[in-house]
Design a protein around this motif. Structure first.
Motif, PDB file in Angstrom:
ATOM      1  N   VAL A   1       0.858  -1.175   0.000  1.00  0.00           N
ATOM      2  CA  VAL A   1       0.000   0.000   0.000  1.00  0.00           C
ATOM      3  C   VAL A   1       0.897   1.229   0.000  1.00  0.00           C
ATOM      4  N   ALA A   2       0.637   2.182  -0.911  1.00  0.00           N
ATOM      5  CA  ALA A   2       1.465   3.382  -1.007  1.00  0.00           C
ATOM      6  C   ALA A   2       0.780   4.599  -0.389  1.00  0.00           C
ATOM      7  N   PHE A   3      -0.481   4.864  -0.765  1.00  0.00           N
ATOM      8  CA  PHE A   3      -1.198   6.020  -0.222  1.00  0.00           C
ATOM      9  C   PHE A   3      -2.643   5.996  -0.673  1.00  0.00           C
ATOM     10  N   MET A   4      -3.444   6.899  -0.073  1.00  0.00           N
ATOM     11  CA  MET A   4      -4.848   7.054  -0.447  1.00  0.00           C
ATOM     12  C   MET A   4      -5.077   8.524  -0.771  1.00  0.00           C
ATOM     13  N   ASP A   5      -5.821   8.776  -1.842  1.00  0.00           N
ATOM     14  CA  ASP A   5      -6.067  10.116  -2.368  1.00  0.00           C
ATOM     15  C   ASP A   5      -7.575  10.331  -2.449  1.00  0.00           C
ATOM     16  N   TYR A   6      -8.009  11.568  -2.268  1.00  0.00           N
ATOM     17  CA  TYR A   6      -9.430  11.900  -2.292  1.00  0.00           C
ATOM     18  C   TYR A   6      -9.730  12.912  -3.388  1.00  0.00           C
ATOM     19  N   ALA A   7     -10.821  12.709  -4.097  1.00  0.00           N
ATOM     20  CA  ALA A   7     -11.231  13.634  -5.151  1.00  0.00           C
ATOM     21  C   ALA A   7     -11.732  14.945  -4.569  1.00  0.00           C
ATOM     22  N   ASP A   8     -12.316  14.899  -3.375  1.00  0.00           N
ATOM     23  CA  ASP A   8     -12.963  16.087  -2.812  1.00  0.00           C
ATOM     24  C   ASP A   8     -12.201  16.731  -1.656  1.00  0.00           C
ATOM     25  N   LYS A   9     -10.947  16.291  -1.403  1.00  0.00           N
ATOM     26  CA  LYS A   9     -10.154  16.846  -0.300  1.00  0.00           C
ATOM     27  C   LYS A   9      -8.742  17.152  -0.774  1.00  0.00           C
ATOM     28  N   ASP A  10      -8.141  18.143  -0.167  1.00  0.00           N
ATOM     29  CA  ASP A  10      -6.740  18.464  -0.409  1.00  0.00           C
ATOM     30  C   ASP A  10      -5.902  17.650   0.574  1.00  0.00           C
ATOM     31  N   GLU A  11      -5.941  16.315   0.395  1.00  0.00           N
ATOM     32  CA  GLU A  11      -5.351  15.446   1.409  1.00  0.00           C
ATOM     33  C   GLU A  11      -4.869  14.147   0.797  1.00  0.00           C
ATOM     34  N   ILE A  12      -3.772  13.642   1.352  1.00  0.00           N
ATOM     35  CA  ILE A  12      -3.246  12.325   1.018  1.00  0.00           C
ATOM     36  C   ILE A  12      -3.008  11.585   2.326  1.00  0.00           C
ATOM     37  N   ASP A  13      -3.464  10.341   2.395  1.00  0.00           N
ATOM     38  CA  ASP A  13      -3.278   9.497   3.566  1.00  0.00           C
ATOM     39  C   ASP A  13      -2.136   8.520   3.293  1.00  0.00           C
ATOM     40  N   VAL A  14      -1.166   8.490   4.192  1.00  0.00           N
ATOM     41  CA  VAL A  14       0.000   7.631   4.034  1.00  0.00           C
ATOM     42  C   VAL A  14       0.013   6.617   5.183  1.00  0.00           C
ATOM     43  N   PRO A  15       0.151   5.319   4.877  1.00  0.00           N
ATOM     44  CA  PRO A  15       0.158   4.322   5.949  1.00  0.00           C
ATOM     45  C   PRO A  15       1.375   4.475   6.863  1.00  0.00           C
ATOM     46  N   LEU A  16       1.134   4.379   8.167  1.00  0.00           N
ATOM     47  CA  LEU A  16       2.220   4.552   9.138  1.00  0.00           C
ATOM     48  C   LEU A  16       3.335   3.527   8.948  1.00  0.00           C
ATOM     49  N   GLY A  17       2.973   2.326   8.560  1.00  0.00           N
ATOM     50  CA  GLY A  17       3.973   1.276   8.378  1.00  0.00           C
ATOM     51  C   GLY A  17       4.910   1.497   7.204  1.00  0.00           C
ATOM     52  N   ALA A  18       4.618   2.489   6.354  1.00  0.00           N
ATOM     53  CA  ALA A  18       5.463   2.764   5.195  1.00  0.00           C
ATOM     54  C   ALA A  18       6.604   3.735   5.513  1.00  0.00           C
ATOM     55  N   PHE A  19       6.581   4.353   6.693  1.00  0.00           N
ATOM     56  CA  PHE A  19       7.647   5.297   7.049  1.00  0.00           C
ATOM     57  C   PHE A  19       8.915   4.535   7.420  1.00  0.00           C
ATOM     58  N   ASP A  20      10.059   5.138   7.113  1.00  0.00           N
ATOM     59  CA  ASP A  20      11.346   4.503   7.405  1.00  0.00           C
ATOM     60  C   ASP A  20      11.601   4.360   8.899  1.00  0.00           C
ATOM     61  N   HIS A  21      11.120   5.302   9.696  1.00  0.00           N
ATOM     62  CA  HIS A  21      11.303   5.254  11.149  1.00  0.00           C
ATOM     63  C   HIS A  21       9.995   4.857  11.829  1.00  0.00           C
ATOM     64  N   THR A  22      10.095   4.158  12.918  1.00  0.00           N
ATOM     65  CA  THR A  22       8.913   3.798  13.693  1.00  0.00           C
ATOM     66  C   THR A  22       8.668   4.841  14.774  1.00  0.00           C
ATOM     67  N   GLY A  23       7.440   4.906  15.236  1.00  0.00           N
ATOM     68  CA  GLY A  23       7.103   5.782  16.347  1.00  0.00           C
ATOM     69  C   GLY A  23       7.095   7.261  16.016  1.00  0.00           C
ATOM     70  N   VAL A  24       7.062   7.614  14.742  1.00  0.00           N
ATOM     71  CA  VAL A  24       7.099   9.016  14.339  1.00  0.00           C
ATOM     72  C   VAL A  24       5.765   9.704  14.625  1.00  0.00           C
ATOM     73  N   PHE A  25       4.662   9.012  14.328  1.00  0.00           N
ATOM     74  CA  PHE A  25       3.324   9.581  14.509  1.00  0.00           C
ATOM     75  C   PHE A  25       2.462   8.620  15.323  1.00  0.00           C
ATOM     76  N   GLU A  26       1.719   9.159  16.272  1.00  0.00           N
ATOM     77  CA  GLU A  26       0.839   8.333  17.101  1.00  0.00           C
ATOM     78  C   GLU A  26      -0.619   8.646  16.788  1.00  0.00           C
ATOM     79  N   PRO A  27      -1.420   7.631  16.509  1.00  0.00           N
ATOM     80  CA  PRO A  27      -2.845   7.869  16.241  1.00  0.00           C
ATOM     81  C   PRO A  27      -3.547   8.480  17.444  1.00  0.00           C
ATOM     82  N   THR A  28      -4.472   9.399  17.175  1.00  0.00           N
ATOM     83  CA  THR A  28      -5.240  10.045  18.236  1.00  0.00           C
ATOM     84  C   THR A  28      -6.695   9.603  18.242  1.00  0.00           C
ATOM     85  N   TYR A  29      -7.112   8.886  17.199  1.00  0.00           N
ATOM     86  CA  TYR A  29      -8.491   8.397  17.154  1.00  0.00           C
ATOM     87  C   TYR A  29      -8.576   7.141  16.292  1.00  0.00           C
TER      88      TYR A  29
END
Length: 135
Positions: free
Chosen positions: A82-110
C-alpha cells in the motif's frame, strides 16, 4: 526558520520502488477498522497519517484503484505494498504509518469504523467513532 520548515520524514514500499517524503507534520493520525482497510492491509486495521497534498512527494511507479466513491488507493505494482490514499474532494493524502522509514514518528489520536473493531483490541485507548469521524 520554523520547525515545520525543517520537517521531513521519508518512507516507501517494501521493495523500494515507490518512495516518498513528507515535508510537514500530518493534519491528523488514525487507526481505521473499516472492511476495506482490513482487506487492503491484510490486518485488523489500517493506520494512516493524513497530510496536505502539497506536503507529500512521491517517486516511482504507483498504480491506483477506486476503493470508494470518494477515495482512490494506490499501491506499488512491483511488490503490492500500500502506497497512499487520495481523495477527489479533499486536499489530502493518507500515508500508511507502516510505510515510514522510522517507527514511532506519529501516534494515532483516534480510531474510526470501530463497528468492525476486533473485540480483543483494547477499548478507550483513544477517541473512537463507530463509523466515520464526525469532528
Amino acid at each position: 526558520m520554523t520547525d515545520e520548515a525543517q520537517f521531513e520524514e521519508h518512507g516507501g514500499c517494501a521493495c523500494g520502488a515507490v518512495r516518498f517524503v513528507v515535508t510537514a507534520p500530518p493534519r491528523r493520525v488514525s487507526l481505521c477498522h473499516c472492511m476495506t482497510c482490513r482487506r487492503v492491509h491484510g490486518s485488523v486495521f489500517g493506520s494512516y497519517a493524513m497530510f496536505e497534498r502539497g506536503a507529500v512527494h512521491f517517486s516511482g511507479p504507483a498504480q491506483g484503484w477506486q476503493s470508494s466513491s470518494a477515495a482512490r488507493r494506490y499501491f506499488c505494482p512491483v511488490c503490492g505494498s500500500v502506497a497512499f490514499m487520495d481523495y477527489a474532494d479533499k486536499d489530502e493524502i493518507d500515508v500508511p504509518l507502516g510505510a515510514f522509514d522510522h517507527t514511532g514518528v506519529f501516534e494515532p489520536t483516534y480510531e474510526l469504523w470501530c463497528c468492525h473493531k476486533e473485540p480483543w483490541l483494547p477499548k478507550g485507548a483513544r477517541t473512537e467513532y463507530d463509523e466515520e469521524r464526525t469532528a
